[in-house]
Design a protein around this motif. Structure first.
Motif, PDB file in Angstrom:
ATOM      1  N   ARG A 247       9.044 108.233   5.876  1.00  0.00           N
ATOM      2  CA  ARG A 247      10.395 108.954   6.778  1.00  0.00           C
ATOM      3  C   ARG A 247      11.269 109.280   5.677  1.00  0.00           C
ATOM      4  O   ARG A 247      11.460 109.004   4.495  1.00  0.00           O
ATOM      5  N   SER A 272      18.869 109.592  18.770  1.00  0.00           N
ATOM      6  CA  SER A 272      18.290 108.657  17.878  1.00  0.00           C
ATOM      7  C   SER A 272      18.284 109.655  16.255  1.00  0.00           C
ATOM      8  O   SER A 272      18.092 110.779  16.331  1.00  0.00           O
ATOM      9  N   ILE A 273      18.319 108.913  15.363  1.00  0.00           N
ATOM     10  CA  ILE A 273      18.342 109.457  13.986  1.00  0.00           C
ATOM     11  C   ILE A 273      17.008 109.789  13.683  1.00  0.00           C
ATOM     12  O   ILE A 273      15.792 108.824  13.821  1.00  0.00           O
ATOM     13  N   VAL A 274      16.654 110.957  13.405  1.00  0.00           N
ATOM     14  CA  VAL A 274      15.245 111.432  12.986  1.00  0.00           C
ATOM     15  C   VAL A 274      15.171 111.843  11.717  1.00  0.00           C
ATOM     16  O   VAL A 274      14.021 112.054  11.278  1.00  0.00           O
ATOM     17  N   PHE A 309      19.879 104.625  10.048  1.00  0.00           N
ATOM     18  CA  PHE A 309      18.692 105.565   9.633  1.00  0.00           C
ATOM     19  C   PHE A 309      17.566 105.673  10.875  1.00  0.00           C
ATOM     20  O   PHE A 309      17.494 104.891  11.645  1.00  0.00           O
ATOM     21  N   PRO A 311      14.423 105.084  12.878  1.00  0.00           N
ATOM     22  CA  PRO A 311      14.384 105.506  14.099  1.00  0.00           C
ATOM     23  C   PRO A 311      15.723 104.963  14.989  1.00  0.00           C
ATOM     24  O   PRO A 311      15.501 104.892  16.169  1.00  0.00           O
ATOM     25  N   MET A 312      16.884 104.553  14.334  1.00  0.00           N
ATOM     26  CA  MET A 312      17.864 103.936  15.031  1.00  0.00           C
ATOM     27  C   MET A 312      18.336 105.038  16.104  1.00  0.00           C
ATOM     28  O   MET A 312      18.822 106.073  15.859  1.00  0.00           O
ATOM     29  N   ASP A 420      10.093 115.210  14.131  1.00  0.00           N
ATOM     30  CA  ASP A 420      10.722 115.273  15.517  1.00  0.00           C
ATOM     31  C   ASP A 420      11.241 116.558  15.576  1.00  0.00           C
ATOM     32  O   ASP A 420      11.239 117.069  16.587  1.00  0.00           O
TER      33      ASP A 420
END
Lengths: 653, 316
Positions: A247, A272-274, A309, A311-312, A420
């Motif tokens: 990631r 969502s953080i991608v 960070f 996928p949060m 993403d």
């Protein structure tokens, strides 16, 4: 191949802890990662049996389920007499009767280390769309090969699709070793054949395992039947393959899904953080508007966090009242994604009705929907031979490289950099069906594609020189090379190139300098500063440098070249063995101080849209031959280092 | 039920750098889906069954829109035969959490005296659950309905999409479901169509229980063992929850320590004998017991593939 001598138990079964100390068991099972993997192969390869075996041996099967398949095995099973584990995973009634799996099925099991999500897809050619669907969310793919049959066209197909969808870790499972008496030479031959083919694929990690799903050899337990195999079992690999490293934690990306405004005091941007990490105080740019602000809070229901960070799923608040709506992308300042209304992307067609050029489709990308069309199919890839063929459309399950035009610009990254923000789906406006999926390579150029990939017209041949490279080398006392000085504007690229040119001349060698300004005065006066035009400018420079090198001269080229892919293409045009990359860099603040002509200032005011580092992305080179930090090094020191590099690599003596 | 005080809280970050635990990843995925639906649909609703999966779904939805309120109503289809403890729980949760709760009952079914005892489970379920649900969706014009179904519940659900498209008659056509790639859900529908959305698709039963435990999510007490009056019918323990339960000759309710693995209409929900009165004990029993979850739910037993059939008809 992985060694299992690291002392880890090969697998944790439903442990005795359940009965003796449930609290300890629960604690052990709180801190697991998720690994999503794809299984590719047909029923004949024993795929369903393998999955059934993983579920069975990790004790995820309940007794009543096992009893049900014991009964079914008698009526519809394919394993004479024994329990047919494949029946555990063949779901819908119709396909159970047909004896084939026809869709993507998701299966779940876990060990003390990891929770696994299996995307189980069939292997037939007509099911490419299912495999693509399954692969889109996976980190790892298991490619099943029947030891009786060896590498088949479907093996190549599965490997190609897995890498196309960005899976960088493949496990090649040579199944049915029991059928070939567990013989090592059979396994070795298949492995060699596969290697020969896979060397063309950009796969980071490749593991081979000989196994028998039917009998359990090397699935969970090390096989006593194959003492010659010292590697890990399949389960051990699945438990230990690193997943986090893939990631991107460098470049912050948050596509805004929803604007949360419960009252006048709170305005939060949910998504969502991608990519990257979001921290309060970080300077961010909202795209496509290009307005900058600072993250005030990173809100979650469990309290504000200092770091978010992938996928949060979080809610950002910003310090300034900038206009942000659904579909916008919040990105880290200085590391921006592309914004463009033309795309170059690889499309997988998923509908019975073929792709229609020029027809408007709904395109869903990130949290955004726009209307767009495909203007041209540049080529179609035959998934069995991987050959590129001309095509004017794509039919069901076909894959091709396409040029898109959109009604509004999208904010995206290349799929290779961000899955993403590099992926999109195509939706039919009438039926609402998902008819295609695409992975974006870069901002698109003209509808004919970009010139890098165009094949010259007609039957053209360059006439051979009557002066050989050796004669040139003897005359000039140098071997020709092209040095690409890449980096942001004001980093000092041209100045260093000119200093090196002078130094070489003084030593009796000959070099010439190409830079952005001199090219744009003439050869490239028709080009602007979009990503596409920058790419074309570099193409011309690379072609010209190649000619200069053929004349025996050293060519020093100073161009921004913000895209890694373009630098790679330049390297390919000039030739791997006579291309050096020098990354000239300094912190953005330092560059801004050197900014006499106001380029950066204009970019920050939102007036200059294509300034790499501020309003356009700059992909830092990974494998530069030399990095020059011009905030620390003087001009002459920098030139020294370049000359030393040329000497060290044998271009000057 | 709150878990015991020694319950550890859910910490999300694993030691190995930027990696989330599986439960935090599942949570993030579910929140992503819930937000996407609310952003793209005109009238979403959450189907609230009062069970543990519904409780988790509600918890996630509240997290998704924190600090704001839930931007959609909850719909409960009340067959009038739910356990009394479920209804009490439902009304208290709605009151305490200030939720917009819609309760819908098929009144014609009540007038016609459609009960689990008079009609048999298949017909009763169709009239009082499936038809009632469809009528409620139509009445309110909902175009997206969240449900708590998971793919691991039953073999036929392994291929269920996160967005399950239903046509104008609420029918599910297994041949006409959309491929789902990445996190790009296709929510485009025509007027009159609807989408059932399953944000818990990738959760397993153990995940749900662990999450309930770690997050301290309140669930109906019927999930925990207690002395309850039951009769044994066809090998299944049925709780005598109210006076409407007609006892057959020779049946005498006995007090036994029982709990329920799944909750629905009390005459159709089999109890299991158990002493598990805390969450860890319930999880322990679940892990040791080699019986899959839906076995306590009698409606699955009608025919092979019956769940698939019910999905086509509009029930989950």
């Amino acid at each position: 191949m992985r060694d299992i001598s690291d002392g880890c138990a090969p697998v944790s079964h439903a442990s005795d802890l359940i009965e003796t100390d449930i609290l300890a068991y629960l604690e052990q099972h709180e801190r697991k990662e998720i690994l999503r993997f794809l299984t590719c192969g047909s029923v004949d390869d024993g795929k369903s049996t393998l999955i059934g075996r993983l579920l069975h041996d990790s004790r995820m099967i309940y007794e009543d389920q096992l009893e049900a398949i014991r009964q079914d095995s008698r009526t519809i099973g394919t394993q004479r007499g024994g329990v047919d584990l494949a029946l555990l995973v063949d779901g819908l009634q119709a396909e159970r009767e047909q004896g084939i799996t026809i869709d993507v099925a998701y299966r779940y099991f876990s060990t003390a280390r990891r929770k696994f999500i299996i995307a189980d897809t069939p292997g037939h050619e007509q099911y490419t769309r299912n495999m693509v669907t399954g692969a889109s969310t996976c980190d790892v793919a298991i490619i099943l090969i029947d030891a009786n049959n060896g590498v088949l066209p479907q093996t190549r197909r599965h490997s190609y699709i897995a890498q196309l969808l960005g899976i960088r870790h493949l496990i090649v499972a040579v199944n049915k070793m029991d059928d070939v008496s567990y013989e090592e030479p059979v396994f070795d031959a298949i492995r060699d054949e596969y290697f020969a083919f896979a060397s063309k694929l950009p796969v980071d990690d490749l593991d081979f395992i000989p196994l028998s799903a039917l009998l359990g050899d090397n699935v969970v337990e090390q096989s006593a039947n194959m003492p010659w195999y010292q590697g890990a079992t399949l389960m051990h690999l699945l438990e230990t393959i690193p997943v986090a490293a893939v990631r991107d934690t460098e470049r912050l990306r948050l596509p805004v899904q929803y604007v949360n405004r419960p009252d006048a005091d709170f305005r939060g941007y949910c998504g969502s953080i991608v990519g990257g990490v979001a921290r309060p105080g970080d300077v961010v740019t909202v795209l496509p508007s290009g307005r900058t602000s600072t993250i005030d809070r990173v809100v979650t229901a469990d309290g504000d966090v200092e770091e978010a960070f992938p996928p949060m799923a979080v809610t950002l608040t910003l310090k300034d009242a900038v206009d942000v709506s659904r579909g916008d992308v919040v990105a880290g300042a200085g590391q921006l994604p592309h914004t463009a209304d033309r795309l170059d992307a690889t499309v997988v067609w998923m509908a019975e009705e073929p792709l229609a050029l020029g027809k408007p489709y709904v395109i869903k990308h990130g949290a955004r929907k726009v209307t767009g069309q495909i203007d041209a199919v540049r080529y179609h890839t035959d998934i069995n031979t991987l050959a590129r063929e001309p095509a004017s459309t794509l039919a069901l399950n076909e894959i091709g490289r396409c040029a898109f035009t959109l009604a509004e610009p999208l904010v995206f990254d290349a799929y290779a950099n961000n899955r993403d923000l590099g992926a999109l789906i195509l939706i039919d406006r009438i039926s609402n069906a998902t008819v295609g999926a695409a992975m974006i390579h870069s901002p698109g150029g003209s509808t004919s594609g970009d010139a890098w990939e165009e094949v010259p017209h007609g039957d053209l041949h360059a006439s051979p020189s009557r002066v050989t490279p050796n004669e040139l080398q003897t005359r000039l006392g140098q071997r020709p090379v092209t040095v690409l000085f890449t980096g942001l504007a004001k980093a000092g690229k041209t100045a260093i190139a000119r200093a090196v040119e002078r130094r070489l001349f003084d030593q009796g060698q000959l070099a010439t300098v190409f830079d952005g300004q001199s090219f744009r005065l003439g050869i490239s006066r028709d080009l602007g500063f979009s990503a596409r035009d920058r790419s074309e400018n570099m193409r011309r420079a690379a072609e010209a440098a190649r000619l200069v090198n053929e004349a025996g001269l050293i060519c020093l080229t100073a161009f921004v070249v913000p895209q890694e892919s373009v630098r790679e293409r330049a390297r390919g045009t000039i030739g791997e063995d006579r291309f050096l990359e020098v990354f000239v860099t300094a912190p953005l603040d330092v560059l801004k101080e050197r900014d006499e002509d106001g380029l950066y200032a204009a970019a920050e005011r939102g007036e200059a849209p294509n300034v790499p580092g501020v309003t356009a992305p700059f992909e830092e080179p990974d494998g530069a031959d030399l990095v020059l930090h011009t905030d620390e090094l003087g001009l002459e020191e920098s030139a020294d280092q370049v000359v030393a590099l040329l000497r060290e690599r044998g271009f000057i003596f | 039920m709150r878990a015991p005080d020694q319950r550890p809280c859910l910490e999300g970050v694993l030691a190995a750098g930027y990696t989330l635990t599986h439960l935090k990843q599942l949570e993030a995925e579910s929140i992503h889906i819930i937000r996407e639906v609310v952003a793209e649909f005109e009238r979403p609703v959450m189907l609230y069954s009062i069970g543990k999966d519904s409780s988790v779904l509600l918890h996630l939805a509240k997290k998704a829109f924190f600090p704001g309120p839930l931007p959609f109503p909850l719909l409960h289809v009340d067959t009038t035969w739910k356990f009394r403890a479920m209804i009490e729980f439902r009304d208290r949760i709605a009151r305490e959490q200030d939720l917009d709760l819609i309760v819908h009952t098929n009144q014609q079914g009540v007038v016609d005296n459609v009960t689990p005892f008079t009609y048999g489970s298949k017909k009763y379920t169709d009239i009082m659950k499936t038809q009632a649900l469809l009528a409620a969706l139509d009445e309110h014009g909902f175009d997206a309905a969240f449900g708590g179904a998971r793919r691991d519940e039953e073999k036929s659900r392994a291929k269920e999409r996160v967005y399950s498209v239903r046509d104008g008659g609420h029918r599910w056509d297994p041949k006409n479901q959309r491929p789902e790639l990445w996190r790009l859900y296709n929510g485009n529908i025509n007027r009159g169509e609807e989408v059932r959305v399953f944000p818990l698709s990738n959760w397993t039963e153990l995940d749900v229980w662990q999450y309930v435990y770690l997050e301290g999510i309140e669930i109906v007490p019927l999930y925990f063992a207690a002395e309850r009056p039951v009769v044994e019918r066809d090998g299944t323990l049925i709780m005598v929850d109210d006076e409407r339960m007609e006892l057959e000759a020779g049946e005498e309710p006995q007090l036994r320590s029982v709990r329920f693995r799944t909750l629905g209409c009390y005459p159709l929900s089999g109890a299991i004998e158990s002493d598990a009165s805390t969450l860890p004990e319930v999880i322990q029993e679940m892990l040791i017991a080699r019986h899959s979850e839906r076995q306590g739910r009698l409606i699955d037993y009608d025919a092979t593939g019956s769940m698939e059939q019910k999905k086509r008809e509009g029930y989950f």
